[in-house]
Design an enzyme around this catalytic site. Structure first.
Site, PDB file in Angstrom:
ATOM      1  CE1 TYR A 355      -3.250   2.851   0.419  1.00  0.00           C
ATOM      2  CE2 TYR A 355      -3.858   1.951   2.543  1.00  0.00           C
ATOM      3  CZ  TYR A 355      -4.067   2.860   1.534  1.00  0.00           C
ATOM      4  OH  TYR A 355      -5.076   3.779   1.642  1.00  0.00           O
ATOM      5  CB  CYS A 356       0.984   4.307   0.102  1.00  0.00           C
ATOM      6  SG  CYS A 356       1.596   6.004  -0.008  1.00  0.00           S
ATOM      7  CB  VAL A 357       5.826   4.639   0.719  1.00  0.00           C
ATOM      8  CG1 VAL A 357       5.452   4.425   2.169  1.00  0.00           C
ATOM      9  CG2 VAL A 357       7.341   4.589   0.575  1.00  0.00           C
ATOM     10  N   GLY A 359       4.023  -0.271  -1.075  1.00  0.00           N
ATOM     11  CA  GLY A 359       4.010  -0.918  -2.384  1.00  0.00           C
ATOM     12  C   GLY A 359       5.253  -0.601  -3.195  1.00  0.00           C
ATOM     13  CG  LEU A 383      -3.770  -2.005  -2.120  1.00  0.00           C
ATOM     14  CD1 LEU A 383      -4.368  -2.152  -0.716  1.00  0.00           C
ATOM     15  CD2 LEU A 383      -4.754  -2.488  -3.181  1.00  0.00           C
TER      16      LEU A 383
END
Length: 619
Positions: A355-357, A359, A383
């Site tokens: 998710y975000c960073v 990811g 995500l």
């Protein structure tokens, strides 16, 4: 005087378009009580000043190495230089503004004379967009407030136009200038001041200034809570506690490293998918955004679908973690968690979500694994994750060589970047939603904010370790090395093209942190099959969207190639949450099931109950 008598002795309004009764709510009824409360408000303002000065006098807070005001002035001076360097351009800019002012003044006179009702005419609605800051009726009906509203909106639009039409600016400078103009105009809105906001003005008169007394008391408390810096409250924090009414999904911490805890959740089904699920959240925020409460929890939903869920809970770093870099987070975070999953379940391969960073780190780790022939991650879901930072949005405003060097100097002095700095930066991205409405409501209206779990999580900020954060800013936002195949990690130069496993890449349509265009562009960089999915809403609400709420929608389509806008035009819109669509995608990769697994299995003992201890550390 609102009324006059004509030569026949009849009384009429001097200004037909102005109703004297409309100002009754603005007339002070008890000057003495108002004066007393003004004095109390000033006393509380003095306390706020003391809370701000105290830590600085004691040397607890020094001057910030990176001064945003210096960069603001430097950037906007380049725009100003373009417009004043040529007298013809200067005249054009002035004429554009003053002609708009004349139109506003004409409408105001017409409103007083009764020729203009206060409702927007066609020419006004063409140029002045709707703005919820000016939702009160008196912003349209009262000539004084209507004049302020129009002057402000026209001036803000004019300033924005000057930036857009200034020639000779490089892309980064223009981006910064547009961002700074937006911040300045948001701050100078007449809605942000007691005497120019009709709602606040009426409240001040009605309560004889009691709203300002309460507001300044809250202001002093928020500066004290921030240790000398303003910690703007967005919600009633007393109504929430992690483990009491947030992050409630049952589970155990089954492993711990210096940078993370690994949580395994209790199963809620008799059988589970054979392939476990490992979630790598961002360390810029805490993982429980995915486990806010049982109704909104993505983690609980995954458990209920039969996933054996493991989550990385990152440490809230301090000076001890100053040298923990990107490689440390890969080895002591993702790789450590993969080893933990194998010990607890006996399964070597997992499905992974970043998710975000989190990811971005997952993508870099996968590229490194590909070079090492490491196939422990069988499928990856990203995500709102950027792997290409060409179109990275307004956060790029804070990233250039000069600003990063200043930030590195500041971080190296203490070992980390204070969490409040990141929180402020994120709030500035949506200042008209996350800063100024709360300034007005809290400090001018004197109203306590309502309880809201999402905003409580948003305020629960984390620090950034010096080495890790500097690596991220330089390699992603500044130099974009991951997308170029130039990122160096653990002695290897890694390439996203080496990632051949199936990828589910989710973007959110209104994302201001990982813009959908940026996520879409990153899809083309992976070497294997990619399913690009777009969901409604923003960076958080678009992801945390339980199916039973039937909110928003998501779009699916063909390959993520070409232009994002072209893909969107041809995509199929689907009602509701993306969660079931993703689950079906994951099951299609491997739907074999086994008996449900207890946390830790036979190899690992529980260290603590979920949500663990790292998540409890507050800044």
């Amino acid at each position: 005087m609102a009324e006059k008598t004509d030569d026949k002795g009849q009384t009429g309004q001097e200004f037909p378009g102005f109703d004297p009764k409309s100002v009754e709510a603005y007339v002070v009824k008890d000057p003495q009580a108002l004066a007393m409360n003004f004095a109390r408000a000033l006393e509380n303002l003095g306390k706020a000043a003391s809370e701000w000065l105290g830590p600085r006098e004691r040397g607890e807070i020094g001057d910030s190495v990176a001064d945003p005001m210096t960069d603001l002035v430097k950037t906007l001076s380049k725009v100003t230089e373009y417009w004043i360097s040529d007298p013809k351009r200067t005249l054009e800019a002035q004429t554009l503004l003053f002609s708009s002012y004349i139109g506003i003044w004409t409408r105001t006179l017409n409103q007083f004379s009764g020729q203009y009702s206060g409702q927007p005419v066609a020419s006004e609605t063409d140029t002045l967009p709707k703005d919820k800051r000016f939702a009160d009726d008196d912003w349209m009906k009262n000539p004084f407030f209507a004049l302020l509203r129009q002057l402000y909106l026209v001036t803000a639009s004019w300033a924005d136009k000057l930036v857009n039409e200034a020639e000779g600016l490089d892309e980064h400078t223009r981006h910064k200038a547009a961002f700074y103009v937006k911040q300045v105009t948001a701050a100078l809105s007449p809605a942000n001041f007691a005497l120019t906001n009709p709602e606040v003005y009426r409240e001040t008169v009605a309560s004889n200034g009691a709203n300002l007394v309460a507001g300044m008391k809250m202001f002093a408390e928020d500066i004290a809570a921030g240790g000398g810096d303003l910690r703007l409250r967005h919600t009633d924090a007393t109504k929430f506690a992690i483990g009491r009414n947030m992050a409630l999904t049952p589970g155990k911490v089954v492993a711990q490293s210096e940078v993370c805890e690994v949580i395994q959740y209790e199963p809620s089904t008799e059988t589970v998918l054979k392939r476990p699920l490992l979630i790598c959240p961002p360390w810029i925020n805490k993982f429980y955004i995915l486990d806010l409460n049982p109704q909104k929890s993505f983690i609980k939903w995954c458990v209920d679908q039969g996933h054996t869920v493991f989550v990385i809970s990152w440490v809230n770093p301090d000076e001890r973690h100053a040298k923990k870099d990107w490689e440390s987070y890969m080895r002591e975070g993702i790789d450590f968690a993969l080893t933990t999953v194998e010990k607890a379940t006996g399964e070597r391969q997992v499905n992974a979500i970043g998710y975000c960073v989190g990811g971005t780190l997952l993508a870099a780790t996968l590229a490194y694994h590909a070079q090492k022939k490491n196939s422990r991650i069988a499928s990856a879901t990203f995500l709102t994750t950027q792997v290409d930072f060409t179109h990275a949005g307004d956060l790029k405003v804070f990233v250039d060589e000069e600003q990063i060097a200043a930030m590195e100097k500041q971080m190296n002095a203490v070992g980390y970047l204070d969490g409040s700095k990141m929180a402020t930066a994120f709030n500035m991205l949506r200042a008209s939603e996350l800063i100024w409405p709360y300034v007005v409501s809290n400090y001018l209206k004197g109203k306590e904010p309502m309880p809201f779990d999402l905003l409580y999580w948003n305020s629960d900020s984390t620090r950034m370790g010096a080495a890790n954060h500097a690596y991220y800013l330089r390699n992603c936002y500044l130099n974009n090395t991951l997308s170029k195949g130039e990122m160096k990690l653990a002695g290897k130069t890694i390439s996203l093209k080496d990632i051949k496993i199936p990828v589910y890449n989710l973007a959110t349509r209104e994302d201001h942190i990982a813009p959908p265009k940026s996520v879409f562009l990153g899809s083309s960089l992976f070497g294997g099959p990619v399913d690009f999915v777009l969901t409604g809403s923003g960076h958080i609400a678009g992801v945390v969207n339980p199916p039973d709420k039937q909110k928003y929608q998501y779009w699916t389509g063909g390959k993520a190639e070409g232009q994002y806008e072209d893909w969107l035009r041809g995509a199929e819109e689907n009602r509701g949450s993306w969660w079931p669509h993703w689950h079906a995608w994951a099951e299609a990769k491997d739907d074999e099931r086994v008996p449900a697994r207890k946390p830790g299995g036979k190899a690992l003992n529980a260290i603590a109950d979920a949500p663990g201890t790292y998540v409890l550390e507050r800044v």
